[in-house]
Design a protein around this motif. Structure first.
Motif, PDB file in Angstrom:
ATOM      1  N   ASP A 176       0.846  -1.203   0.000  1.00 44.59           N
ATOM      2  CA  ASP A 176       0.000   0.000   0.000  1.00 44.59           C
ATOM      3  C   ASP A 176       0.878   1.248   0.000  1.00 44.59           C
ATOM      4  OD1 ASP A 176      -1.751   2.065   0.436  1.00 44.59           O
ATOM      5  OD2 ASP A 176      -2.798   1.119   2.117  1.00 44.59           O
ATOM      6  N   ALA A 177       1.290   1.656  -1.184  1.00 45.18           N
ATOM      7  CA  ALA A 177       2.217   2.781  -1.313  1.00 45.18           C
ATOM      8  C   ALA A 177       1.631   4.064  -0.741  1.00 45.18           C
ATOM      9  CB  ALA A 177       2.609   2.981  -2.776  1.00 45.18           C
ATOM     10  N   ASP A 178       0.358   4.323  -1.044  1.00 47.50           N
ATOM     11  CA  ASP A 178      -0.258   5.575  -0.599  1.00 47.50           C
ATOM     12  C   ASP A 178      -0.209   5.723   0.916  1.00 47.50           C
ATOM     13  OD1 ASP A 178      -0.728   6.199  -3.167  1.00 47.50           O
ATOM     14  OD2 ASP A 178      -2.875   5.721  -3.146  1.00 47.50           O
ATOM     15  N   SER A 179      -0.556   4.667   1.607  1.00 46.14           N
ATOM     16  CA  SER A 179      -0.534   4.716   3.062  1.00 46.14           C
ATOM     17  C   SER A 179       0.890   4.925   3.569  1.00 46.14           C
ATOM     18  CB  SER A 179      -1.124   3.424   3.628  1.00 46.14           C
ATOM     19  OG  SER A 179      -0.747   3.267   4.971  1.00 46.14           O
ATOM     20  N   ALA A 180       1.832   4.229   2.957  1.00 43.19           N
ATOM     21  CA  ALA A 180       3.237   4.381   3.358  1.00 43.19           C
ATOM     22  C   ALA A 180       3.681   5.837   3.192  1.00 43.19           C
ATOM     23  CB  ALA A 180       4.122   3.448   2.538  1.00 43.19           C
ATOM     24  N   VAL A 181       3.345   6.431   2.065  1.00 46.67           N
ATOM     25  CA  VAL A 181       3.738   7.818   1.793  1.00 46.67           C
ATOM     26  C   VAL A 181       3.078   8.771   2.788  1.00 46.67           C
ATOM     27  CG1 VAL A 181       3.542   9.724   0.157  1.00 46.67           C
ATOM     28  CG2 VAL A 181       4.215   7.460  -0.653  1.00 46.67           C
ATOM     29  N   GLU A 182       1.771   8.576   3.006  1.00 48.61           N
ATOM     30  CA  GLU A 182       1.051   9.462   3.926  1.00 48.61           C
ATOM     31  C   GLU A 182       1.636   9.425   5.332  1.00 48.61           C
ATOM     32  OE1 GLU A 182      -1.057  12.028   3.782  1.00 48.61           O
ATOM     33  OE2 GLU A 182      -0.436  11.722   1.698  1.00 48.61           O
ATOM     34  N   THR A 183       1.937   8.208   5.785  1.00 55.15           N
ATOM     35  CA  THR A 183       2.487   8.077   7.130  1.00 55.15           C
ATOM     36  C   THR A 183       3.892   8.674   7.207  1.00 55.15           C
ATOM     37  OG1 THR A 183       1.258   5.996   7.237  1.00 55.15           O
ATOM     38  CG2 THR A 183       2.820   6.450   9.021  1.00 55.15           C
ATOM     39  N   MET A 184       4.655   8.432   6.151  1.00 59.61           N
ATOM     40  CA  MET A 184       6.013   8.998   6.117  1.00 59.61           C
ATOM     41  C   MET A 184       5.959  10.516   6.182  1.00 59.61           C
ATOM     42  SD  MET A 184       9.225   8.451   6.085  1.00 59.61           S
ATOM     43  CE  MET A 184       9.792   6.899   5.412  1.00 59.61           C
ATOM     44  N   LYS A 185       4.972  11.072   5.490  1.00 59.36           N
ATOM     45  CA  LYS A 185       4.849  12.520   5.470  1.00 59.36           C
ATOM     46  C   LYS A 185       4.644  13.059   6.886  1.00 59.36           C
ATOM     47  CE  LYS A 185       2.315  16.192   3.145  1.00 59.36           C
ATOM     48  NZ  LYS A 185       1.183  16.526   2.264  1.00 59.36           N
ATOM     49  N   LYS A 186       3.729  12.446   7.590  1.00 53.61           N
ATOM     50  CA  LYS A 186       3.501  12.841   8.987  1.00 53.61           C
ATOM     51  C   LYS A 186       4.764  12.610   9.819  1.00 53.61           C
ATOM     52  CE  LYS A 186       0.176  10.588  10.754  1.00 53.61           C
ATOM     53  NZ  LYS A 186      -1.037   9.969  11.341  1.00 53.61           N
ATOM     54  N   HIS A 187       5.445  11.510   9.483  1.00 57.22           N
ATOM     55  CA  HIS A 187       6.623  11.097  10.254  1.00 57.22           C
ATOM     56  C   HIS A 187       7.729  12.149  10.191  1.00 57.22           C
ATOM     57  CE1 HIS A 187       9.221   8.216  12.202  1.00 57.22           C
ATOM     58  NE2 HIS A 187      10.094   8.221  11.225  1.00 57.22           N
ATOM     59  N   ILE A 188       7.925  12.696   9.012  1.00 61.15           N
ATOM     60  CA  ILE A 188       9.032  13.634   8.825  1.00 61.15           C
ATOM     61  C   ILE A 188       8.622  15.080   9.017  1.00 61.15           C
ATOM     62  CG2 ILE A 188      10.867  14.399   7.253  1.00 61.15           C
ATOM     63  CD1 ILE A 188      10.999  11.470   7.974  1.00 61.15           C
ATOM     64  N   ASP A 189       7.403  15.387   8.581  1.00 60.70           N
ATOM     65  CA  ASP A 189       7.043  16.795   8.449  1.00 60.70           C
ATOM     66  C   ASP A 189       6.788  17.472   9.775  1.00 60.70           C
ATOM     67  OD1 ASP A 189       6.472  19.240   7.569  1.00 60.70           O
ATOM     68  OD2 ASP A 189       4.492  18.751   6.758  1.00 60.70           O
ATOM     69  N   ILE A 190       7.854  17.660  10.465  1.00 62.90           N
ATOM     70  CA  ILE A 190       7.829  18.365  11.740  1.00 62.90           C
ATOM     71  C   ILE A 190       7.311  19.782  11.587  1.00 62.90           C
ATOM     72  CG2 ILE A 190      10.196  19.133  11.386  1.00 62.90           C
ATOM     73  CD1 ILE A 190      10.616  18.979  14.307  1.00 62.90           C
ATOM     74  N   VAL A 191       7.512  20.329  10.388  1.00 65.71           N
ATOM     75  CA  VAL A 191       7.162  21.725  10.183  1.00 65.71           C
ATOM     76  C   VAL A 191       5.655  21.920  10.243  1.00 65.71           C
ATOM     77  CG1 VAL A 191       7.290  23.661   8.629  1.00 65.71           C
ATOM     78  CG2 VAL A 191       9.214  22.073   8.799  1.00 65.71           C
ATOM     79  N   GLY A 192       4.957  21.073   9.459  1.00 72.00           N
ATOM     80  CA  GLY A 192       3.512  21.219   9.422  1.00 72.00           C
ATOM     81  C   GLY A 192       2.865  20.832  10.739  1.00 72.00           C
ATOM     82  N   VAL A 193       3.331  19.717  11.290  1.00 72.58           N
ATOM     83  CA  VAL A 193       2.614  19.115  12.405  1.00 72.58           C
ATOM     84  C   VAL A 193       3.105  19.590  13.765  1.00 72.58           C
ATOM     85  CG1 VAL A 193       1.804  16.932  13.336  1.00 72.58           C
ATOM     86  CG2 VAL A 193       2.436  17.089  10.925  1.00 72.58           C
ATOM     87  N   ARG A 194       4.407  19.782  13.888  1.00 79.23           N
ATOM     88  CA  ARG A 194       4.960  20.056  15.217  1.00 79.23           C
ATOM     89  C   ARG A 194       5.919  21.242  15.162  1.00 79.23           C
ATOM     90  NH1 ARG A 194       5.663  14.920  13.890  1.00 79.23           N
ATOM     91  NH2 ARG A 194       7.918  15.059  13.769  1.00 79.23           N
ATOM     92  N   PHE A 195       5.412  22.307  14.567  1.00 77.02           N
ATOM     93  CA  PHE A 195       6.281  23.460  14.341  1.00 77.02           C
ATOM     94  C   PHE A 195       6.877  23.998  15.647  1.00 77.02           C
ATOM     95  CE2 PHE A 195       7.018  28.031  13.662  1.00 77.02           C
ATOM     96  CZ  PHE A 195       7.998  27.921  12.703  1.00 77.02           C
ATOM     97  N   ASN A 196       6.046  24.029  16.674  1.00 77.84           N
ATOM     98  CA  ASN A 196       6.537  24.568  17.940  1.00 77.84           C
ATOM     99  C   ASN A 196       7.687  23.754  18.503  1.00 77.84           C
ATOM    100  OD1 ASN A 196       4.737  26.640  17.932  1.00 77.84           O
ATOM    101  ND2 ASN A 196       3.159  25.496  19.049  1.00 77.84           N
ATOM    102  N   ASP A 197       7.595  22.433  18.327  1.00 78.20           N
ATOM    103  CA  ASP A 197       8.684  21.576  18.792  1.00 78.20           C
ATOM    104  C   ASP A 197       9.978  21.924  18.065  1.00 78.20           C
ATOM    105  OD1 ASP A 197       6.801  20.368  20.312  1.00 78.20           O
ATOM    106  OD2 ASP A 197       6.662  18.544  19.099  1.00 78.20           O
TER     107      ASP A 197
END
Lengths: 222, 222
Positions: A187-208
DNA sequence: CATGACATTTTTGTATACAAAAAACTGAAC
DNA sequence: GTTCAGTTTTTTGTATACAAAAATGTCATG
């Protein structure tokens, strides 16, 4: 193929800059480095040229060479690109993943799980890096793998600090699990979506990110 | 900030490598280059170090420095990454495009249109590069803009040759038109999709890439 | 005390010198 | 003619030397 002094000095300086031993804007004094490494200025200068080319240092003609650490703004930009490259890698990797790859990733993932139990962020980050690097290679695009690994290395101190945010290591672990099972299921799409959340500290955890940045630049001021 | 000889030599060599004047695997002889540029070996060596760091040359310890042109396989990999970066840039650019940006792009686009009419691939490529570069900057991510521009530059000879494929310049022009109107309409998805087709020579026109590659490496053998 | 002209020191960038490794050459042995 | 030990030549990598620019220091003047 034995390594030359100038190359070793280059790598040593890279390490010392990324690790924060050499602070932002600090002058990389040729004479000082020469005596530090016990060589003449020539190999030191060659190392400085290479650091400048790779963006870790800044060279001002006839003024000197200075450590060039990213500003917060640049860091945000780098994480944004990092996210894109990691997602690209996992997307490509998902198309050509083998049983053997899964095995390698799962083994490392289990080591990570133990590190989480032991609350060992250093160990976790080390194995986590290896795991990510393996995914880059799995993409089958070695140019991409190289660029991504290098950027990963440069962001290392910030990514590592992230793990000390409360609950982040467990969360990261859970994401790894999802990514791995997505890979297994093809399931490539799911892998990509999760990876995006995994790395994208900027969007999700900017304050951190901001607080990691401040903690590193505070350290530099001392 | 006056430019140093070593920096000028570095740039000159980069140009000569990308333009194909210096062929793949060719030895970059320090003495030869010294007399060519009328300087001693020192600044030449510094230039070579920098070229090595940026990937345009390969350095083998105590053996020498050699031009490092991408193989066909590496070229495919580079175009794959190029596509991803260009798409990322246009996606970000679409979110923050201004009237002024549109104006700049449209002006360049019109110059391109005239170049198509005159069948002037050189002019077309020159303005096309400027247009793309402006999109990179419009992304608002200067780290991305830099990386993308550098990769663009490295792929320059191959991208340029593409334009000589029958009908390609007209096709490219039509894609520019679509991308611009998508930007104007704020339709990021369409802009990204069209950009993907625009750049991704690998997926869509692989045979063209192979023949460009062969034509360049044939030239090198002569 | 501040300022700025002038001299001194330091640092950078390049040239040259030299040691050591690699490559090229030589010539004897087969 | 081929092969290979031994030598010479070339090339690389680093050290040192030196010129020029930048930084620093000095001191007279206001």
């Amino acid at each position: 193929m034995e390594r030359l002094p100038s190359a070793k000095i280059r790598d040593s300086l890279e390490q010392r800059i990324v690790d924060g031993e050499l602070n932002n804007k600090q002058r990389l004094d040729e004479n000082e480095l020469s005596s530090f490494y016990g060589v003449s200025r020539t190999p030191v200068r060659e190392a400085l040229q290479r650091l400048t080319e790779s963006g870790l240092a800044e060279h001002l003609p006839r003024r000197g060479t200075f450590v060039r650490s990213p500003s917060l703004g640049q860091l945000v930009e780098m994480f944004e690109v990092m996210t894109e490259l990691e997602c690209m890698a996992i997307r490509l990797a998902a198309r050509r993943v083998t049983i053997k790859d899964i095995k390698v990733l799962e083994d490392d993932n289990e080591i990570c799980r133990e590190a989480v139990k032991a609350n060992d962020t250093i160990k976790y980050y080390e194995v986590n890096s290896r795991l990510h690097n393996h995914i880059y290679k799995m993409s089958g695009n070695s140019f991409l793998a190289n660029k991504t690994r290098r950027l990963h290395d440069r962001l290392r101190p910030f990514r590592r600090l992230q793990l000390r945010v409360r609950g982040r290591m467990t969360e990261s672990m859970a994401e790894h699990d999802i990514i791995l099972s997505a890979l297994k299921a093809g399931d490539a799409d799911s892998a990509v979506e999760t990876m995006k959340k995994h790395i994208d500290i900027v969007g999700v955890r900017f304050n951190d990110l901001v607080s990691s940045f401040n903690s590193i630049s505070d350290k530099n001021k001392r």
